[in-house]
Structures are given as structure tokens and as C-alpha cells.
Design a protein around this motif. Sequence first.
Motif, PDB file in Angstrom:
ATOM      1  N   LEU B  76       0.864  -1.188   0.000  1.00  0.00           N
ATOM      2  CA  LEU B  76       0.000   0.000   0.000  1.00  0.00           C
ATOM      3  C   LEU B  76       0.891   1.225   0.000  1.00  0.00           C
ATOM      4  O   LEU B  76       1.893   1.278   0.723  1.00  0.00           O
ATOM      5  N   GLU B  78       0.354   5.482   0.336  1.00  0.00           N
ATOM      6  CA  GLU B  78      -0.613   6.561   0.571  1.00  0.00           C
ATOM      7  C   GLU B  78       0.128   7.895   0.655  1.00  0.00           C
ATOM      8  O   GLU B  78       1.238   7.963   1.186  1.00  0.00           O
ATOM      9  N   VAL B  86      -5.914  11.931   3.305  1.00  0.00           N
ATOM     10  CA  VAL B  86      -5.276  10.949   2.426  1.00  0.00           C
ATOM     11  C   VAL B  86      -5.714  11.272   0.996  1.00  0.00           C
ATOM     12  O   VAL B  86      -6.872  11.082   0.644  1.00  0.00           O
ATOM     13  N   SER B  89      -4.372   6.689  -2.262  1.00  0.00           N
ATOM     14  CA  SER B  89      -4.266   5.427  -1.535  1.00  0.00           C
ATOM     15  C   SER B  89      -4.349   4.303  -2.566  1.00  0.00           C
ATOM     16  O   SER B  89      -5.396   4.122  -3.180  1.00  0.00           O
ATOM     17  N   TRP B  91      -3.196   0.181  -3.606  1.00  0.00           N
ATOM     18  CA  TRP B  91      -2.592  -1.123  -3.332  1.00  0.00           C
ATOM     19  C   TRP B  91      -1.931  -1.624  -4.601  1.00  0.00           C
ATOM     20  O   TRP B  91      -2.493  -1.459  -5.693  1.00  0.00           O
ATOM     21  N   THR B 108       2.960   5.923  -6.715  1.00  0.00           N
ATOM     22  CA  THR B 108       1.704   6.692  -6.776  1.00  0.00           C
ATOM     23  C   THR B 108       1.482   7.202  -8.192  1.00  0.00           C
ATOM     24  O   THR B 108       2.413   7.227  -9.004  1.00  0.00           O
TER      25      THR B 108
END
Lengths: 70, 130
Positions: B76, B78, B86, B89, B91, B108
Amino acid sequence: MMVREFVFGMPAGGVAQAPAVREVTWDAISVYEGPTPPGEFKFPWWLVGIGAAAAVAIRTQHIMKKEKHS
Amino acid sequence: MPLITTATQEITWDAISVAAPAADIEFGGLYIHDETDDEDYFSRNGLPFNIAYGHEVYGNYYITNIGDVAIVISLLIEVIDPDALVVISEWEGPFTVNPGVNMASATTNLFTLDKNGLWLIHGRAEFDIA
């Protein structure tokens, strides 16, 4: 450098019942030179008040002038 | 009446020690790419990175399998803005990672630094023996 790391559970000497979990949080980015957040906008109602008072004054003056002439 | 006795002898050996294979990981460094200036930042050079307001960036971290066995891992990542919201986020995985110097990473999407202050990146790894 600020790094916070947490260990929640590791397989200990046998088959793990649940996945092991590890977490980390980095103080990653410091942002600078941004604008200051704007304050809350407040409608200038006092301007409306002044405008209304001016309109009443002008209207009154107009009526008084009319009455003088008649 | 004659007394009857039976002789008995017993022995116990510490015979075999079985050690279950150990699964373990290590977080590697954090990497930020500033798309606006085309600059790269690595956590080994110190944190936090100073980046100007309004720039577009993305972040990445990796883990290394430092255990004895292959693992299956989900990661994960974030992004937390200065107001503790946040904003990203995600996975990634599951990945199978062999022991040794093998790695897996999470990245990201691009995001814009639209607030002054400190932005955090949070990583969480969930893994099990493959």
C-alpha cells in the motif's frame, strides 16, 4: 530525517496464520512558496445599507423639490 | 506370597530440531520525482525534500525480501497532505518475491502539491510465505 516504522506481527517459528504486516511513514515533502489560504468571503452588506440610505435621501430631496415648485 | 517386580528403563533424546523458514522484509528508500522540474529526490540524501508549491510529483518506495523463503506481498502507498487528508491510496501486487536481493515496489500516480507544509508518504506491506 523522520521515519516511523511499525512491526505488527511476524511468523514466529511456524506457519503464519495471517499475513505479516509492516508499516512505515516518511516525512516526505516540505512544500514552500505557496499562497496564503484565502480568508472566508464576507458579503459587504454595509455597502447595501449605504446605497439604500443614499437612495432614500435622493428620493426625499426629489419629493421636497417637487413640493416646493407646486 | 513372592514379590514380583519388573525392571524398566527409559530414555529421551533431543533428537531433531525443525526450524520453520523465516519470512522477513525491509523497507528500502523513498523516491520522489518532480515532474515539473524533472528532478529526482532520494531519501538517503535526507528528508523531507523541499519542493515548491504547485509542482506535480509522484512517489515510490521499495521493499527487499531479507528472509529465507519466497514471499507473496501486497504493498500500500498513501499520500497524506498537510491537513492529514489521504489524497492518494493505492494497493499494488500481490507480487512473488524470492529471497536474496529481490525487490518489489509501489508507485503513486502524479499529484499536485497544492498546500503549504509537510506531506507524508505511508507504506504498508502485507506478506506471507509463497
